[in-house]
Design a protein around this motif. Structure first.
Motif, PDB file in Angstrom:
ATOM      1  N   ALA A  51     -80.081 -16.822 -49.412  1.00 22.39           N
ATOM      2  CA  ALA A  51     -81.052 -16.126 -50.255  1.00 22.39           C
ATOM      3  C   ALA A  51     -81.974 -17.115 -50.959  1.00 22.39           C
ATOM      4  O   ALA A  51     -83.188 -16.905 -51.051  1.00 22.39           O
ATOM      5  N   LEU A  52     -81.413 -18.227 -51.436  1.00 17.72           N
ATOM      6  CA  LEU A  52     -82.211 -19.219 -52.165  1.00 17.72           C
ATOM      7  C   LEU A  52     -83.213 -19.915 -51.253  1.00 17.72           C
ATOM      8  O   LEU A  52     -84.272 -20.346 -51.707  1.00 17.72           O
ATOM      9  N   SER A  53     -82.896 -20.022 -49.971  1.00 16.43           N
ATOM     10  CA  SER A  53     -83.784 -20.701 -49.029  1.00 16.43           C
ATOM     11  C   SER A  53     -84.909 -19.805 -48.526  1.00 16.43           C
ATOM     12  O   SER A  53     -85.875 -20.298 -47.947  1.00 16.43           O
ATOM     13  N   ILE A  54     -84.791 -18.488 -48.726  1.00 16.42           N
ATOM     14  CA  ILE A  54     -85.756 -17.556 -48.143  1.00 16.42           C
ATOM     15  C   ILE A  54     -86.552 -16.786 -49.201  1.00 16.42           C
ATOM     16  O   ILE A  54     -87.796 -16.732 -49.144  1.00 16.42           O
ATOM     17  N   LEU A  55     -85.860 -16.205 -50.180  1.00 17.64           N
ATOM     18  CA  LEU A  55     -86.501 -15.242 -51.080  1.00 17.64           C
ATOM     19  C   LEU A  55     -87.599 -15.823 -51.988  1.00 17.64           C
ATOM     20  O   LEU A  55     -88.623 -15.173 -52.185  1.00 17.64           O
ATOM     21  N   PRO A  56     -87.417 -17.014 -52.582  1.00 17.89           N
ATOM     22  CA  PRO A  56     -88.432 -17.461 -53.554  1.00 17.89           C
ATOM     23  C   PRO A  56     -89.722 -17.990 -52.949  1.00 17.89           C
ATOM     24  O   PRO A  56     -90.694 -18.192 -53.682  1.00 17.89           O
ATOM     25  N   LYS A  57     -89.778 -18.228 -51.633  1.00 14.54           N
ATOM     26  CA  LYS A  57     -90.884 -18.971 -51.035  1.00 14.54           C
ATOM     27  C   LYS A  57     -92.254 -18.349 -51.328  1.00 14.54           C
ATOM     28  O   LYS A  57     -93.174 -19.033 -51.788  1.00 14.54           O
ATOM     29  N   LYS A  58     -92.427 -17.054 -51.081  1.00 12.66           N
ATOM     30  CA  LYS A  58     -93.741 -16.428 -51.265  1.00 12.66           C
ATOM     31  C   LYS A  58     -94.147 -16.400 -52.737  1.00 12.66           C
ATOM     32  O   LYS A  58     -95.320 -16.602 -53.071  1.00 12.66           O
TER      33      LYS A  58
END
Length: 326
Positions: free
Chosen positions: A207-214
């Motif tokens: 989740a940490l590697s995917i969710l915050p990116k945008k």
């Protein structure tokens, strides 16, 4: 005369097209160089942030075992005060976007959801995994989050795993089996509590590697992290009430807490998530293998924890999985 003029115009047109083509190629080269520089910056951020995260795991284990600090107390201290540090940095460096985000209800709602699903989740899962095992094992179990990232990438690209990715999955399963059982299927090398929290730790890493990116691309590192950490820190404080669970810390204990907030959270999260933004989630998880390496080294050196041969083989297989699948 008209033919001469026409020939001249054609030559000029050809020269103009050649010039435009050369300019476009130069522009592409410039963009490519800038893109490469951004990726290299992101890779460096992930390496330094991952090393800080791995080293903090050992300091956290010391606080939990020696001082009897409750995991939720340490988590809330890290969340709240690092959130203030991120907001202070945002106010100095990115005040315009901080003001825009603070007045955008939709953006605040999205940041709130990600702060719970990624930031707070990863903090809780990691520290409880450390508490149940040790920082080296917890950080290696966290690396299994690469499998979740691989699943996400495959689903998004609508493709199956490649041969090397499939091999990486097999290596991860074997490595996890060795960590959990020590090579003996009739016994558990790790306590059930450690297995559960280690598995949740891997899920949180995905989740940490995917969710915050945008959100980070829209609002920037400091603005996003500041709001997200403050959200989760305040929410956890309202539920847990850390002032009623103050640990008996001496000067050295408080130094470790401060290091956990500044280095293990502000620096680690800030650099890691900046690296995710610049280098992408796959490269970030690959380079994030510095975390278990640092955690293992500091665990053995500082806490005098012995690791068996099966532990080291399991660690190696899981790290190999990350290299193959990234």
């Amino acid at each position: 005369m008209s033919d001469s003029i026409l020939d001249t115009l054609q030559e000029r047109d050809e020269d103009s097209q050649t010039f435009e083509q050369e300019a476009a190629e130069a522009s592409i080269g410039l963009v490519s160089d800038r893109h490469k520089a951004r990726i290299h910056r992101g890779m460096l951020c992930v390496l330094v942030g991952g090393a800080a995260w791995g080293a903090f795991g050992t300091a956290a284990k010391y606080l939990l075992d020696v001082y009897g600090v409750e995991p939720l107390w340490l988590i809330d201290a890290r969340e709240f005060f690092s959130g203030l540090l991120f907001l202070a940095a945002a106010a100095l460096i990115d005040r315009r976007r901080l003001s825009e985000a603070a007045h955008d209800v939709h953006a605040l709602g999205r940041i709130f959801v990600v702060s719970l699903a990624a930031i707070l989740f990863s903090q809780i899962a990691y520290l409880y995994a450390v508490d149940a095992t040790n920082s080296a094992t917890a950080t290696v179990m966290q690396a299994l989050g690469m499998l979740g990232v691989l699943l996400y990438v495959c689903c998004k690209a609508r493709r199956g795993p490649r041969k090397r990715e499939a091999l990486g999955v097999v290596m991860a399963l074997i490595g996890t089996y060795l960590l959990v059982t020590g090579g003996n299927p009739s016994s558990l090398q790790l306590p059930l509590r450690g297995i559960v929290w280690g598995s949740l730790c891997a899920l949180a890493q995905t989740a940490l590697s995917i969710l915050p990116k945008k959100l980070m691309e829209r609002w920037g590192n400091f603005v996003f992290n500041g709001i997200a950490f403050l959200f989760s820190g305040v929410l956890l404080a309202l539920v847990y009430q850390p002032w009623n669970h103050m640990p008996p810390l001496d000067a050295f204990g408080w130094i470790l807490v401060v290091i956990g907030i500044t280095v293990g959270t502000f620096l680690a999260y800030g650099l890691y998530l900046q690296g995710v933004k610049d280098a992408g989630p796959m490269r970030a998880v690959l380079l994030g293998t510095i975390e278990p390496v640092m955690a293992t080294v500091t665990t053995v050196m500082v806490l005098d924890t012995s690791l068996s041969a099966t532990d080291l083989i399991g660690f190696g297989l899981i790290l190999g999985m990350v290299v193959l699948t990234a």
